[in-house]
Design a protein around this motif. Structure first.
Motif, PDB file in Angstrom:
ATOM      1  N   MET A 121      -1.314  51.647 -76.449  1.00 52.55           N
ATOM      2  CA  MET A 121      -1.371  50.316 -75.868  1.00 52.55           C
ATOM      3  C   MET A 121      -0.805  49.295 -76.854  1.00 52.55           C
ATOM      4  SD  MET A 121      -4.624  48.454 -74.148  1.00 52.55           S
ATOM      5  CE  MET A 121      -4.203  48.182 -72.464  1.00 52.55           C
ATOM      6  N   ALA A 122      -0.347  48.195 -76.348  1.00 47.17           N
ATOM      7  CA  ALA A 122       0.243  47.137 -77.168  1.00 47.17           C
ATOM      8  C   ALA A 122      -0.834  46.462 -78.021  1.00 47.17           C
ATOM      9  CB  ALA A 122       0.912  46.105 -76.273  1.00 47.17           C
ATOM     10  N   THR A 123      -0.389  45.899 -79.137  1.00 50.33           N
ATOM     11  CA  THR A 123      -1.315  45.183 -80.006  1.00 50.33           C
ATOM     12  C   THR A 123      -0.881  43.726 -80.119  1.00 50.33           C
ATOM     13  OG1 THR A 123      -0.065  45.761 -81.983  1.00 50.33           O
ATOM     14  CG2 THR A 123      -1.860  47.244 -81.359  1.00 50.33           C
ATOM     15  N   ILE A 124      -1.815  42.917 -80.569  1.00 48.63           N
ATOM     16  CA  ILE A 124      -1.567  41.488 -80.723  1.00 48.63           C
ATOM     17  C   ILE A 124      -2.135  41.053 -82.067  1.00 48.63           C
ATOM     18  CG2 ILE A 124      -3.684  40.854 -79.509  1.00 48.63           C
ATOM     19  CD1 ILE A 124      -2.170  38.503 -78.318  1.00 48.63           C
ATOM     20  N   LYS A 125      -1.415  40.197 -82.792  1.00 51.73           N
ATOM     21  CA  LYS A 125      -1.878  39.685 -84.079  1.00 51.73           C
ATOM     22  C   LYS A 125      -2.403  38.274 -83.881  1.00 51.73           C
ATOM     23  CE  LYS A 125       1.105  42.385 -87.072  1.00 51.73           C
ATOM     24  NZ  LYS A 125       2.122  42.338 -88.134  1.00 51.73           N
ATOM     25  N   ILE A 126      -3.591  38.030 -84.410  1.00 47.99           N
ATOM     26  CA  ILE A 126      -4.255  36.739 -84.266  1.00 47.99           C
ATOM     27  C   ILE A 126      -4.528  36.188 -85.656  1.00 47.99           C
ATOM     28  CG2 ILE A 126      -6.219  35.543 -83.255  1.00 47.99           C
ATOM     29  CD1 ILE A 126      -6.570  38.273 -81.644  1.00 47.99           C
ATOM     30  N   LYS A 127      -4.204  34.911 -85.865  1.00 52.35           N
ATOM     31  CA  LYS A 127      -4.410  34.265 -87.158  1.00 52.35           C
ATOM     32  C   LYS A 127      -5.322  33.053 -86.981  1.00 52.35           C
ATOM     33  CE  LYS A 127      -1.854  32.148 -90.967  1.00 52.35           C
ATOM     34  NZ  LYS A 127      -0.524  31.820 -91.480  1.00 52.35           N
ATOM     35  N   GLN A 128      -6.333  32.953 -87.835  1.00 52.44           N
ATOM     36  CA  GLN A 128      -7.209  31.781 -87.807  1.00 52.44           C
ATOM     37  C   GLN A 128      -6.518  30.648 -88.548  1.00 52.44           C
ATOM     38  OE1 GLN A 128     -11.206  32.466 -89.150  1.00 52.44           O
ATOM     39  NE2 GLN A 128     -11.734  30.295 -89.056  1.00 52.44           N
ATOM     40  N   ILE A 129      -6.388  29.490 -87.895  1.00 52.86           N
ATOM     41  CA  ILE A 129      -5.673  28.364 -88.496  1.00 52.86           C
ATOM     42  C   ILE A 129      -6.586  27.186 -88.834  1.00 52.86           C
ATOM     43  CG2 ILE A 129      -3.439  28.915 -87.508  1.00 52.86           C
ATOM     44  CD1 ILE A 129      -4.032  26.780 -85.355  1.00 52.86           C
ATOM     45  N   LYS A 130      -7.791  27.168 -88.274  1.00 50.53           N
ATOM     46  CA  LYS A 130      -8.729  26.078 -88.555  1.00 50.53           C
ATOM     47  C   LYS A 130     -10.105  26.652 -88.864  1.00 50.53           C
ATOM     48  CE  LYS A 130      -6.905  22.105 -86.150  1.00 50.53           C
ATOM     49  NZ  LYS A 130      -7.219  21.040 -85.198  1.00 50.53           N
ATOM     50  N   SER A 131     -10.912  25.849 -89.531  1.00 51.20           N
ATOM     51  CA  SER A 131     -12.251  26.256 -89.904  1.00 51.20           C
ATOM     52  C   SER A 131     -13.171  26.259 -88.693  1.00 51.20           C
ATOM     53  CB  SER A 131     -12.810  25.293 -90.953  1.00 51.20           C
ATOM     54  OG  SER A 131     -14.153  25.585 -91.227  1.00 51.20           O
ATOM     55  N   LYS A 132     -14.182  27.130 -88.740  1.00 52.60           N
ATOM     56  CA  LYS A 132     -15.159  27.170 -87.661  1.00 52.60           C
ATOM     57  C   LYS A 132     -16.325  26.219 -87.914  1.00 52.60           C
ATOM     58  CE  LYS A 132     -17.324  31.264 -89.623  1.00 52.60           C
ATOM     59  NZ  LYS A 132     -17.623  32.669 -89.399  1.00 52.60           N
ATOM     60  N   ILE A 133     -16.293  25.502 -89.038  1.00 51.53           N
ATOM     61  CA  ILE A 133     -17.350  24.540 -89.336  1.00 51.53           C
ATOM     62  C   ILE A 133     -17.309  23.430 -88.282  1.00 51.53           C
ATOM     63  CG2 ILE A 133     -18.174  22.798 -90.976  1.00 51.53           C
ATOM     64  CD1 ILE A 133     -17.051  24.567 -93.203  1.00 51.53           C
ATOM     65  N   GLY A 134     -18.438  23.145 -87.695  1.00 54.71           N
ATOM     66  CA  GLY A 134     -18.523  22.107 -86.673  1.00 54.71           C
ATOM     67  C   GLY A 134     -18.290  22.620 -85.268  1.00 54.71           C
ATOM     68  N   ALA A 135     -17.882  23.877 -85.127  1.00 55.73           N
ATOM     69  CA  ALA A 135     -17.663  24.452 -83.802  1.00 55.73           C
ATOM     70  C   ALA A 135     -19.006  24.904 -83.223  1.00 55.73           C
ATOM     71  CB  ALA A 135     -16.710  25.639 -83.896  1.00 55.73           C
ATOM     72  N   PRO A 136     -19.121  24.938 -81.902  1.00 54.41           N
ATOM     73  CA  PRO A 136     -20.354  25.440 -81.280  1.00 54.41           C
ATOM     74  C   PRO A 136     -20.601  26.904 -81.659  1.00 54.41           C
ATOM     75  CG  PRO A 136     -18.993  24.299 -79.676  1.00 54.41           C
ATOM     76  CD  PRO A 136     -18.174  24.438 -80.920  1.00 54.41           C
ATOM     77  N   ILE A 137     -21.857  27.309 -81.594  1.00 53.18           N
ATOM     78  CA  ILE A 137     -22.246  28.648 -82.031  1.00 53.18           C
ATOM     79  C   ILE A 137     -21.533  29.737 -81.237  1.00 53.18           C
ATOM     80  CG2 ILE A 137     -24.283  28.733 -80.541  1.00 53.18           C
ATOM     81  CD1 ILE A 137     -24.041  30.149 -84.119  1.00 53.18           C
ATOM     82  N   ASP A 138     -21.277  29.518 -79.950  1.00 49.82           N
ATOM     83  CA  ASP A 138     -20.594  30.557 -79.168  1.00 49.82           C
ATOM     84  C   ASP A 138     -19.150  30.751 -79.638  1.00 49.82           C
ATOM     85  OD1 ASP A 138     -20.045  28.013 -78.152  1.00 49.82           O
ATOM     86  OD2 ASP A 138     -19.513  28.801 -76.186  1.00 49.82           O
ATOM     87  N   GLN A 139     -18.504  29.692 -80.094  1.00 50.01           N
ATOM     88  CA  GLN A 139     -17.144  29.828 -80.613  1.00 50.01           C
ATOM     89  C   GLN A 139     -17.157  30.508 -81.978  1.00 50.01           C
ATOM     90  OE1 GLN A 139     -15.245  26.001 -80.464  1.00 50.01           O
ATOM     91  NE2 GLN A 139     -15.383  25.899 -78.233  1.00 50.01           N
ATOM     92  N   LYS A 140     -18.165  30.232 -82.789  1.00 51.44           N
ATOM     93  CA  LYS A 140     -18.293  30.907 -84.080  1.00 51.44           C
ATOM     94  C   LYS A 140     -18.475  32.404 -83.870  1.00 51.44           C
ATOM     95  CE  LYS A 140     -20.335  27.021 -86.568  1.00 51.44           C
ATOM     96  NZ  LYS A 140     -21.493  26.530 -87.309  1.00 51.44           N
ATOM     97  N   ARG A 141     -19.300  32.759 -82.906  1.00 48.10           N
ATOM     98  CA  ARG A 141     -19.536  34.170 -82.621  1.00 48.10           C
ATOM     99  C   ARG A 141     -18.289  34.843 -82.058  1.00 48.10           C
ATOM    100  NH1 ARG A 141     -25.577  33.484 -80.044  1.00 48.10           N
ATOM    101  NH2 ARG A 141     -26.644  33.257 -82.033  1.00 48.10           N
ATOM    102  N   THR A 142     -17.501  34.107 -81.296  1.00 47.15           N
ATOM    103  CA  THR A 142     -16.253  34.657 -80.761  1.00 47.15           C
ATOM    104  C   THR A 142     -15.289  34.976 -81.897  1.00 47.15           C
ATOM    105  OG1 THR A 142     -16.544  33.409 -78.712  1.00 47.15           O
ATOM    106  CG2 THR A 142     -14.344  34.232 -79.181  1.00 47.15           C
ATOM    107  N   LEU A 143     -15.173  34.083 -82.879  1.00 47.41           N
ATOM    108  CA  LEU A 143     -14.318  34.350 -84.034  1.00 47.41           C
ATOM    109  C   LEU A 143     -14.796  35.578 -84.796  1.00 47.41           C
ATOM    110  CD1 LEU A 143     -13.632  30.787 -85.489  1.00 47.41           C
ATOM    111  CD2 LEU A 143     -12.004  32.306 -84.383  1.00 47.41           C
TER     112      LEU A 143
END
Length: 58
Positions: free
Chosen positions: A1-23
């Protein structure tokens, strides 16, 4: 199956807990960290949820 590369560009500080858990679920812990995952609908949905914190690397 195909793959995808994901890069974090911003901090998760201040994000809601569900978005932190998603990261964490995507395997991202630090800014500029890149992970390679299978390209499937569940991963695409997680990317869509935190689209302002990550970018897709070609």
């Amino acid at each position: 199956m195909a793959t995808i590369k994901i890069k974090q560009i911003k901090s998760k500080i201040g994000a809601p807990i569900d978005q932190k858990r998603t990261l964490t679920t995507l395997g991202l812990r630090k800014i500029s960290q890149v992970v390679e995952l299978e390209d499937n609908p569940s991963v695409r949905g997680m990317i869509r949820k935190v689209h302002h914190l990550v970018t897709v690397v070609e």
